[in-house]
Write a protein that holds these residues in place. Sequence first.
Motif, mmCIF file in Angstrom:
data_model
loop_
_atom_site.group_PDB
_atom_site.id
_atom_site.type_symbol
_atom_site.label_atom_id
_atom_site.label_comp_id
_atom_site.label_asym_id
_atom_site.label_seq_id
_atom_site.Cartn_x
_atom_site.Cartn_y
_atom_site.Cartn_z
ATOM 1 N N GLU A 140 -4.875 5.363 2.354
ATOM 2 C CA GLU A 140 -4.380 4.055 1.922
ATOM 3 C C GLU A 140 -2.911 4.229 1.540
ATOM 4 O O GLU A 140 -2.546 5.260 1.002
ATOM 5 N N LEU B 142 -1.234 2.991 -0.888
ATOM 6 C CA LEU B 142 -1.066 3.151 -2.337
ATOM 7 C C LEU B 142 0.346 2.821 -2.807
ATOM 8 O O LEU B 142 0.892 3.497 -3.672
ATOM 9 N N LEU B 143 0.922 1.805 -2.185
ATOM 10 C CA LEU B 143 2.224 1.347 -2.667
ATOM 11 C C LEU B 143 2.000 0.527 -3.920
ATOM 12 O O LEU B 143 0.936 -0.059 -4.104
ATOM 13 N N PRO C 160 2.385 -2.695 -5.798
ATOM 14 C CA PRO C 160 2.739 -4.069 -5.412
ATOM 15 C C PRO C 160 3.838 -4.674 -6.289
ATOM 16 O O PRO C 160 4.474 -5.630 -5.884
ATOM 17 N N TYR D 158 13.935 -3.845 5.161
ATOM 18 C CA TYR D 158 12.774 -4.176 4.328
ATOM 19 C C TYR D 158 12.921 -3.697 2.884
ATOM 20 O O TYR D 158 12.003 -3.835 2.093
ATOM 21 N N PHE E 150 11.710 -6.008 0.223
ATOM 22 C CA PHE E 150 10.409 -6.650 0.400
ATOM 23 C C PHE E 150 9.423 -6.092 -0.620
ATOM 24 O O PHE E 150 9.491 -4.928 -0.976
ATOM 25 N N TYR E 151 8.504 -6.950 -1.049
ATOM 26 C CA TYR E 151 7.371 -6.438 -1.795
ATOM 27 C C TYR E 151 6.309 -5.973 -0.797
ATOM 28 O O TYR E 151 6.167 -6.570 0.277
ATOM 29 N N ASN F 266 3.241 -6.428 -0.526
ATOM 30 C CA ASN F 266 2.295 -7.461 -0.096
ATOM 31 C C ASN F 266 2.802 -8.263 1.094
ATOM 32 O O ASN F 266 2.034 -8.942 1.755
ATOM 33 N N ASN F 267 4.100 -8.211 1.321
ATOM 34 C CA ASN F 267 4.657 -8.962 2.450
ATOM 35 C C ASN F 267 4.807 -8.113 3.699
ATOM 36 O O ASN F 267 5.456 -8.528 4.649
ATOM 37 N N LEU F 268 4.232 -6.922 3.675
ATOM 38 C CA LEU F 268 4.328 -6.036 4.838
ATOM 39 C C LEU F 268 2.975 -5.913 5.525
ATOM 40 O O LEU F 268 1.933 -6.020 4.893
ATOM 41 N N SER F 269 3.016 -5.639 6.835
ATOM 42 C CA SER F 269 1.773 -5.402 7.571
ATOM 43 C C SER F 269 1.254 -3.998 7.250
ATOM 44 O O SER F 269 1.967 -3.182 6.666
ATOM 45 N N MET G 266 3.445 -1.173 8.579
ATOM 46 C CA MET G 266 4.705 -1.058 7.835
ATOM 47 C C MET G 266 4.474 -0.405 6.484
ATOM 48 O O MET G 266 5.266 0.415 6.036
ATOM 49 N N LYS G 267 3.389 -0.798 5.845
ATOM 50 C CA LYS G 267 3.072 -0.211 4.539
ATOM 51 C C LYS G 267 2.947 1.297 4.665
ATOM 52 O O LYS G 267 3.431 2.060 3.824
ATOM 53 N N ARG H 157 8.050 7.401 1.301
ATOM 54 C CA ARG H 157 7.949 7.705 -0.129
ATOM 55 C C ARG H 157 7.518 9.155 -0.331
ATOM 56 O O ARG H 157 8.046 9.863 -1.191
#
Lengths: 246, 252
Positions: free
Chosen positions: A82, A84-85, A87, A125, A128-129, A131-134, A137-138, A145
Amino acid sequence: MKKGPKLIIKNLSLSFEESIIRKISLDVNEGEIVSIIGPSGCGKSTLFNVISGILKQDDGVIKIDGLEEKQRQGKFGYMFQEPLLFPWLKVLDNIMLGFEIKGLEKNQVKIEALDLLKKFNLFEYSNFYPNNLSGGMKQKVALLRTIAFNSNILLLDEPFGSLDAITRSSLHLYLLEIWKKLKLSIIFTTHDIREAIFLSDRVYVLSKKPANVADCIKINLPRPRKIADLTSPKFVEMEKKLMSLL
Amino acid sequence: MKQHIFPILFGFLVLLTWQFSVSFFHIEQWILPSPIQIIDSFWQSRSLIFFHLVPTIFEASIGLIGAIFISIFIAILMERSQVMKKIIYPFLIISQTIPFIILAPLLTLWFGFGLLPKIIIIALVCFFPITINLFDGFQGVDPSILRLLNSMGANQKQIFRLVKWPASLPAFFSGLRIAAAYSILGAVVSEWMGADRGLGILLIRSTKSYLTDRVFAVIGIITILSIVSVLIVEIIARLSIPWHFNKLRVKS
């Protein structure tokens, strides 16, 4: 003089009520991509938890750059299935997550993080938060990171496991591009044989629980690898070989 | 706008029915005033209501702010130590079984008629939803994220500040929304025990004087006040945790 492996794991064992990992030995050379495949639930993630220092092994030695490391937290870039960014943090701040933990100066880290985003096509990006990424992309952001935190050795635990096939193969190319530019040393786990062959220099095959190295296969496919390689006779041959080992 | 039309229409219909029933059945004003009489009474005594409104808002705000601090303190205490959690948690639940209306005269007995007993009552009413929600927020943090931070070598303090606190803010605001609505009600109840100013005391006096239209006017004001305080919390939440509210998706 030839340099020794980047990471050496020798006779690593761990058991809780039952034996989970039994005498695993493996190594990763500098700039090498090594994958670990095995039946699901065989203890791949547990192995990573031990390597990264979250769990303590009962027995065995882990050496980084030839030196034994007992306190290993913070010494790897560890990435999960996952993203695990966080939000509540924008992409840029997510990438900078590690700075405080490592006690670094924020502005310096910010420059490095922006540089990383620019180099690997996520700069637009930055604000961007998550939540606004696919999903894909996440996971790209999560990968950056991980690298921003520690690019010495990456532990990628089924990093593309929850993505659809098309996104996954674009992420493969993304990872290979980063790997080539930054000369990373990577170990990753997967249960996808084709993914393992496509990305790796060597593939370790684990046995069923308790996990043990059943075999190690060298992948002699030329680099840089392309999507077309997935259907080459050599690739298919490797796939058959690995299939028979699982 | 479209989704608001039905509740507005419904509310209007209720008021209309009320208005006509009162005149149709010739109901006495001191038993049930009509909506128009209530609005008229509000307008007549608007300066009186405003005079009593100010201390109620003041007490409610102070009580709520006090409750926020207490809640954060208790929630962090329970989060930090399993022993504290085991000790505090049952008493939190028990505290909610105490009827506050009974408690109010006791607090007046101990602390007099001043501001303090009122604020204690309001804080007692408000702290529970905030504490419980915040604590649940702390507990609900994704264990994988904790594993990630653990692998990075983060200490407990960093884990709290980087993850647990921000991750719990949506839950905290859920609790705060409830508490904000309670705070006005708590203030009104606390004033019943003794005060020279406040909507609670105005309510009592109006009831005793059979000024039923004014009673309804004050009830209306209390309702509006509660809604406004919930809205204020909502606005603060949207400003401080914008990430929680924007979930539009962009494909790569």
